[in-house]
Design an enzyme around this catalytic site. Structure first.
Site, PDB file in Angstrom:
ATOM      1  N   LYS A   1       3.087  -3.042  -6.931  1.00  0.00           N
ATOM      2  CA  LYS A   1       4.484  -2.904  -7.351  1.00  0.00           C
ATOM      3  C   LYS A   1       5.439  -3.632  -6.421  1.00  0.00           C
ATOM      4  O   LYS A   1       6.341  -4.313  -6.873  1.00  0.00           O
ATOM      5  CB  LYS A   1       4.851  -1.423  -7.432  1.00  0.00           C
ATOM      6  CG  LYS A   1       6.266  -1.158  -7.932  1.00  0.00           C
ATOM      7  CD  LYS A   1       6.443  -1.624  -9.357  1.00  0.00           C
ATOM      8  CE  LYS A   1       7.847  -1.442  -9.855  1.00  0.00           C
ATOM      9  NZ  LYS A   1       8.062  -2.202 -11.104  1.00  0.00           N
TER      10      LYS A   1
ATOM     11  N   TRP B   1      -3.988  -1.789  -1.031  1.00  0.00           N
ATOM     12  CA  TRP B   1      -4.060  -3.036  -1.808  1.00  0.00           C
ATOM     13  C   TRP B   1      -4.451  -4.080  -0.777  1.00  0.00           C
ATOM     14  O   TRP B   1      -3.666  -4.424   0.103  1.00  0.00           O
ATOM     15  CB  TRP B   1      -2.699  -3.332  -2.423  1.00  0.00           C
ATOM     16  CG  TRP B   1      -2.675  -4.502  -3.353  1.00  0.00           C
ATOM     17  CD1 TRP B   1      -2.895  -4.483  -4.697  1.00  0.00           C
ATOM     18  CD2 TRP B   1      -2.354  -5.858  -3.026  1.00  0.00           C
ATOM     19  NE1 TRP B   1      -2.757  -5.736  -5.219  1.00  0.00           N
ATOM     20  CE2 TRP B   1      -2.428  -6.606  -4.223  1.00  0.00           C
ATOM     21  CE3 TRP B   1      -2.040  -6.536  -1.845  1.00  0.00           C
ATOM     22  CZ2 TRP B   1      -2.181  -7.976  -4.266  1.00  0.00           C
ATOM     23  CZ3 TRP B   1      -1.801  -7.899  -1.878  1.00  0.00           C
ATOM     24  CH2 TRP B   1      -1.872  -8.599  -3.102  1.00  0.00           C
TER      25      TRP B   1
ATOM     26  N   HIS C   1       8.190 -32.873 -26.221  1.00  0.00           N
ATOM     27  CA  HIS C   1       7.998 -33.795 -25.094  1.00  0.00           C
ATOM     28  C   HIS C   1       6.643 -33.576 -24.418  1.00  0.00           C
ATOM     29  O   HIS C   1       6.461 -33.961 -23.263  1.00  0.00           O
ATOM     30  CB  HIS C   1       9.144 -33.645 -24.094  1.00  0.00           C
ATOM     31  CG  HIS C   1      10.467 -34.027 -24.686  1.00  0.00           C
ATOM     32  ND1 HIS C   1      10.805 -35.333 -24.959  1.00  0.00           N
ATOM     33  CD2 HIS C   1      11.492 -33.266 -25.121  1.00  0.00           C
ATOM     34  CE1 HIS C   1      12.011 -35.361 -25.508  1.00  0.00           C
ATOM     35  NE2 HIS C   1      12.446 -34.116 -25.627  1.00  0.00           N
TER      36      HIS C   1
ATOM     37  N   LYS D   1       5.407 -10.885 -18.683  1.00  0.00           N
ATOM     38  CA  LYS D   1       4.942  -9.528 -19.037  1.00  0.00           C
ATOM     39  C   LYS D   1       3.555  -9.597 -19.656  1.00  0.00           C
ATOM     40  O   LYS D   1       2.675  -8.824 -19.310  1.00  0.00           O
ATOM     41  CB  LYS D   1       5.882  -8.839 -20.036  1.00  0.00           C
ATOM     42  CG  LYS D   1       7.179  -8.288 -19.542  1.00  0.00           C
ATOM     43  CD  LYS D   1       7.094  -7.025 -18.721  1.00  0.00           C
ATOM     44  CE  LYS D   1       6.906  -7.301 -17.259  1.00  0.00           C
ATOM     45  NZ  LYS D   1       7.985  -7.851 -16.493  1.00  0.00           N
TER      46      LYS D   1
ATOM     47  N   CYS E   1       0.871  -1.167   0.000  1.00  0.00           N
ATOM     48  CA  CYS E   1       0.000   0.000   0.000  1.00  0.00           C
ATOM     49  C   CYS E   1       0.913   1.223   0.000  1.00  0.00           C
ATOM     50  O   CYS E   1       2.128   1.092   0.030  1.00  0.00           O
ATOM     51  CB  CYS E   1      -0.861   0.005   1.253  1.00  0.00           C
ATOM     52  SG  CYS E   1      -1.684  -1.567   1.529  1.00  0.00           S
TER      53      CYS E   1
ATOM     54  N   GLU F   1       0.814 -10.533 -17.021  1.00  0.00           N
ATOM     55  CA  GLU F   1       0.459  -9.589 -15.961  1.00  0.00           C
ATOM     56  C   GLU F   1      -0.237  -8.345 -16.476  1.00  0.00           C
ATOM     57  O   GLU F   1      -1.094  -7.809 -15.786  1.00  0.00           O
ATOM     58  CB  GLU F   1       1.641  -9.246 -15.051  1.00  0.00           C
ATOM     59  CG  GLU F   1       2.767  -8.484 -15.663  1.00  0.00           C
ATOM     60  CD  GLU F   1       3.883  -8.182 -14.655  1.00  0.00           C
ATOM     61  OE1 GLU F   1       3.617  -8.052 -13.463  1.00  0.00           O
ATOM     62  OE2 GLU F   1       5.024  -8.074 -15.109  1.00  0.00           O
TER      63      GLU F   1
ATOM     64  N   GLU G   1      10.446 -14.324 -19.303  1.00  0.00           N
ATOM     65  CA  GLU G   1      10.128 -12.946 -18.930  1.00  0.00           C
ATOM     66  C   GLU G   1       9.057 -12.357 -19.860  1.00  0.00           C
ATOM     67  O   GLU G   1       8.132 -11.666 -19.411  1.00  0.00           O
ATOM     68  CB  GLU G   1      11.412 -12.098 -18.924  1.00  0.00           C
ATOM     69  CG  GLU G   1      11.238 -10.610 -18.690  1.00  0.00           C
ATOM     70  CD  GLU G   1      10.512 -10.237 -17.401  1.00  0.00           C
ATOM     71  OE1 GLU G   1      10.259 -11.107 -16.558  1.00  0.00           O
ATOM     72  OE2 GLU G   1      10.153  -9.053 -17.283  1.00  0.00           O
TER      73      GLU G   1
ATOM     74  N   ASN H   1       1.063   0.336   6.463  1.00  0.00           N
ATOM     75  CA  ASN H   1       1.494  -0.630   5.439  1.00  0.00           C
ATOM     76  C   ASN H   1       2.075  -1.835   6.158  1.00  0.00           C
ATOM     77  O   ASN H   1       2.768  -1.668   7.165  1.00  0.00           O
ATOM     78  CB  ASN H   1       2.610  -0.047   4.558  1.00  0.00           C
ATOM     79  CG  ASN H   1       2.092   0.924   3.539  1.00  0.00           C
ATOM     80  OD1 ASN H   1       0.894   1.166   3.457  1.00  0.00           O
ATOM     81  ND2 ASN H   1       3.004   1.497   2.773  1.00  0.00           N
ATOM     82  N   GLY H   2       1.840  -3.017   5.607  1.00  0.00           N
ATOM     83  CA  GLY H   2       2.399  -4.222   6.228  1.00  0.00           C
ATOM     84  C   GLY H   2       1.275  -5.122   6.711  1.00  0.00           C
ATOM     85  O   GLY H   2       0.110  -4.938   6.347  1.00  0.00           O
TER      86      GLY H   2
ATOM     87  N   ARG I   1       1.538   1.276  -5.875  1.00  0.00           N
ATOM     88  CA  ARG I   1       1.771   0.341  -4.769  1.00  0.00           C
ATOM     89  C   ARG I   1       0.481  -0.339  -4.320  1.00  0.00           C
ATOM     90  O   ARG I   1       0.504  -1.297  -3.570  1.00  0.00           O
ATOM     91  CB  ARG I   1       2.389   1.080  -3.576  1.00  0.00           C
ATOM     92  CG  ARG I   1       3.806   1.497  -3.816  1.00  0.00           C
ATOM     93  CD  ARG I   1       4.386   2.069  -2.553  1.00  0.00           C
ATOM     94  NE  ARG I   1       4.492   1.044  -1.529  1.00  0.00           N
ATOM     95  CZ  ARG I   1       5.622   0.504  -1.127  1.00  0.00           C
ATOM     96  NH1 ARG I   1       6.735   0.850  -1.678  1.00  0.00           N
ATOM     97  NH2 ARG I   1       5.641  -0.398  -0.172  1.00  0.00           N
TER      98      ARG I   1
HETATM   99  O1  M6R Z   1      10.868  -5.497  -6.209  1.00  0.00           O
HETATM  100  P1  M6R Z   1      11.247  -6.898  -6.642  1.00  0.00           P
HETATM  101  O2  M6R Z   1      12.225  -6.900  -7.758  1.00  0.00           O
HETATM  102  O3  M6R Z   1      11.709  -7.745  -5.495  1.00  0.00           O
HETATM  103  O4  M6R Z   1       9.901  -7.533  -7.185  1.00  0.00           O
HETATM  104  C1  M6R Z   1       9.851  -8.870  -7.578  1.00  0.00           C
HETATM  105  C2  M6R Z   1       8.573  -9.170  -8.302  1.00  0.00           C
HETATM  106  O5  M6R Z   1       7.469  -8.955  -7.475  1.00  0.00           O
HETATM  107  C3  M6R Z   1       8.411  -8.311  -9.564  1.00  0.00           C
HETATM  108  O6  M6R Z   1       9.500  -8.466 -10.418  1.00  0.00           O
HETATM  109  C4  M6R Z   1       7.118  -8.704 -10.323  1.00  0.00           C
HETATM  110  O7  M6R Z   1       7.221  -9.983 -10.832  1.00  0.00           O
HETATM  111  C5  M6R Z   1       6.852  -7.669 -11.412  1.00  0.00           C
HETATM  112  N1  M6R Z   1       5.497  -7.216 -11.346  1.00  0.00           N
HETATM  113  C6  M6R Z   1       7.080  -8.202 -12.782  1.00  0.00           C
HETATM  114  O8  M6R Z   1       6.825  -7.273 -13.770  1.00  0.00           O
END
Ligand code: M6R
Length: 613
Positions: A608, A74, A511, A492, A2, A495, A488, A100-101, A27
């Protein structure tokens, strides 16, 4: 996950708080709220939905206080709703708290407070905090001039879990108290203004003099002063850091979305990350980390631990470390690593990658590894972030603030810095004359211009996005580092465009997964390794034969006639190629999401930084 903003000063708090929330929406963005103090009363307004909706509420517009706190949420405990949104008030409406937390023992604390006569409106873990503060405040001696700070400290001592909190009190309307443990919080200052934020970009346009709170720190802010207390409630002195990020870096700067801006910032991000670590004809410089030849000669393995995109960066650099340092490299997902009993000891070097430096799983994994005697290196993009305080050494990427939830420039910067680190290790081990090392160094210095070229080639990608945006499934395939990039690219797409996709090593298709290939299924192939061109082309022909349509990202000499859609990218050493091959595929996911009319920067269900398990 958050966002927190706070302000105390001589101006109206509302516009500063709302502006800060907008910068922090990445966030968390399912509800938002604001509280200020007016005529010695707390005025608190909360709403389900985005910050924009909160801003449009008439009552918010008429808030006049010069002290306030705000939050964008969040949801973890309790669904998104105005009741569950922060700030939360105690029963007497004397204290307002944003948090937050996660408070792990909130059920226990709720029971304790319920037995003491308190009641709860929300389903959140947070609501126990203002009530606990109230409980302790009543117990303070009337003569105590630091009643509020003392009550907050006592309340935080009861909390198990993680927190960053900001507290307002209508009985002491000239103060904000903040505290943190395992969740970031910073205080910015200029003359008479003080700003609080869970993330530096929220307040960067007002000041770049930033105090970074450590775990266990508590601070009391008034317009004239800040008093810092340590974990034992002893007054301590802190020195602000001067943050060099440009305030514009946290703006869209003319781009439609942060993600697109960040994709196009990659040449600069990579250049800045290389920085002073490497220049032509010189050795790599990581003299700031104390890794000796003796230590490196004795390590038996390297573990690279991370989550999501950062973990994919680890997979992309596994081959360069194995090639140059000649030890096995295990790339592990932090949430798995922390609950296994990995075979590690003082001969294992641990590298944890985290853009935000706040990912709970990665931090926990690093702590576990440290407790087992391993040396730890953190790779992070955020100065002073939690992971940097836990690791033995920190190496920063210099990608600038990454705001979009989908990580792009952090990924390519992580691969860049880790490739440099692998070369540095090889040089420390005495391999500096090795020809491949010289080539790799030259190639790294050329990465920014190669990425710039890859960014120019968008026509095929845009057209292909228009063709595939309604699909339900996609496949990405590659071999070696191309497979790392495929993983990767698949993440992308998932998400931000909500299309299911899988990534496979091209050779694995036959396979099993090839059973899924039928008419009009989309397969994206990446081919950047000269040694593997024929095999990779054959794998793609196998899917075309079964009706698939393909997009090929390549820097190899592949016959135009073989494939309808070929995206040409610059030549680059296969050990570094994900930095360049991912570029068109980041753009593919972006344009697919745009075609679908989705919010690219704030995809559903995601935040994030993932500061909870
Ligand atoms: O802040 P971090 O690099 O530790 O975050 C890790 C993942 O949460 C982050 O890379 C996530 O997979 C992204 N949303 C990918 O785009």
């Amino acid at each position: 996950m958050c966002g927190i903003v706070g302000y105390i000063g001589t101006h109206k708090a509302r516009p500063i708080l709302i502006n800060g929330l907008k910068k922090l929406e990445y966030r968390g963005y399912d509800s938002a709220g604001i509280a200020t103090i007016e005529n010695n009363n707390i005025v608190c307004i909360k709403n389900k939905g985005r910050v924009k909706e909160l801003e449009n509420i008439d009552k918010v517009n008429s808030l006049g206080g010069t002290i306030g706190i705000a939050h964008t949420r969040w949801a973890t405990h309790g669904k998104p709703s105005s009741t569950n949104a922060h700030p939360h008030l105690d029963n007497s409406k004397t204290f307002a708290v944003v948090h937050n937390g996660i408070i792990e023992n909130y059920s226990e604390l709720r029971k304790f407070l319920t037995d003491a006569g308190y009641s709860f409106l929300s389903q959140t873990d947070t609501e126990v905090i203002p009530n606990l503060i109230h409980y302790y405040y009543l117990k303070e001696d009337e003569k105590n001039t630091d009643k509020l700070a003392c009550a907050v400290r006592k309340a935080t001592l009861d909390l198990k879990g993680s927190y960053a909190i900001s507290v307002l009190c209508s009985l002491e309307p000239d103060k904000i108290i903040v505290a943190r443990k395992d969740s970031p919080l910073v205080i910015g200052v200029n003359d008479t203004e003080k700003y609080i934020a869970s993330d530096i970009p929220a307040i960067l346009e007002y000041t770049n003099n930033i105090y970074i709170l450590n775990d266990g720190d508590l601070a009391k802010l008034t317009t004239d002063s800040i008093t810092f207390y340590d974990n034992d409630f002893k007054i301590i002195t802190k020195v602000p850091e001067v943050i060099t990020w440009d305030a514009k870096a946290a703006d869209k700067n003319g781009y439609e979305d942060f993600m697109l801006k960040e994709v196009y910032e990659q040449p600069t991000a990579i250049r800045e990350t290389i920085g002073i670590r490497l220049s032509h004809g010189k050795k790599c410089d990581f003299s700031d980390i104390n890794i000796s030849k003796e230590y490196l000669s004795n390590i038996s393995s390297i573990y690279i631990i991370a989550c999501g995109t950062a973990m994919h960066a680890g997979l992309a650099v596994k081959p360069i470390f194995e090639r140059l340092v000649s030890v096995p490299v295990i790339v592990d997902i932090a949430s798995e690593f922390r609950y296994r009993e990995p075979l590690i000891n003082e001969k294992t070097l641990i590298i944890c990658i985290s853009q935000s430096g706040e990912t709970a799983d990665t931090i926990a994994a690093l702590k576990n590894a440290k407790a087992m005697g391993c040396k730890t290196i953190a790779i992070s993009n955020v100065i002073g972030s939690s992971i940097t305080r836990e690791a033995d050494f920190t190496i920063y990427t210099h990608a600038g603030p990454e705001i979009a939830v989908a990580s792009t420039k952090a990924y390519t910067s992580q691969i860049t810095i880790l490739s440099l680190l692998a070369i540095y290790f090889a040089e420390v081990l005495g391999l500096e004359e090795n020809e491949m090392l010289q080539n790799l160094k030259n190639e790294i210095l050329e990465l920014p211009s190669k990425v710039s070229i890859a960014l120019e080639n968008t026509d095929i990608i845009k057209a292909f996005a228009k063709r595939i945006y309604k699909e339900k499934d996609l496949f990405f395939i590659g071999r070696g580092t191309d497979y790392a990039a495929a993983l990767e690219a698949s993440l992308k797409l998932k998400e931000i465009s909500y299309i299911h996709s899988d990534a496979y090593q091209s050779g694995e298709l036959k396979h099993g997964p090839i059973a899924l290939i039928e008419d009009d299924v989309t397969v994206v192939g990446i081919i950047t390794d000269r040694r593997l061109v024929e095999k990779s082309v054959s794998n793609l022909q196998e899917v075309i034969t079964r009706g698939a349509k393909t997009l090929v990202v390549t820097n190899q000499n592949i016959d135009e006639k073989l494939f309808t859609n070929i995206v040409r990218i610059p030549q680059v050493h296969p050990l570094l190629s994900p930095v360049v091959s991912i570029i068109p595929l980041q753009l593919l996911s972006y344009y697919v999401a745009k075609e679908k009319g989705l919010d690219v920067d704030k995809p559903r269900n995601l935040a994030k930084s993932v500061t909870v398990e």
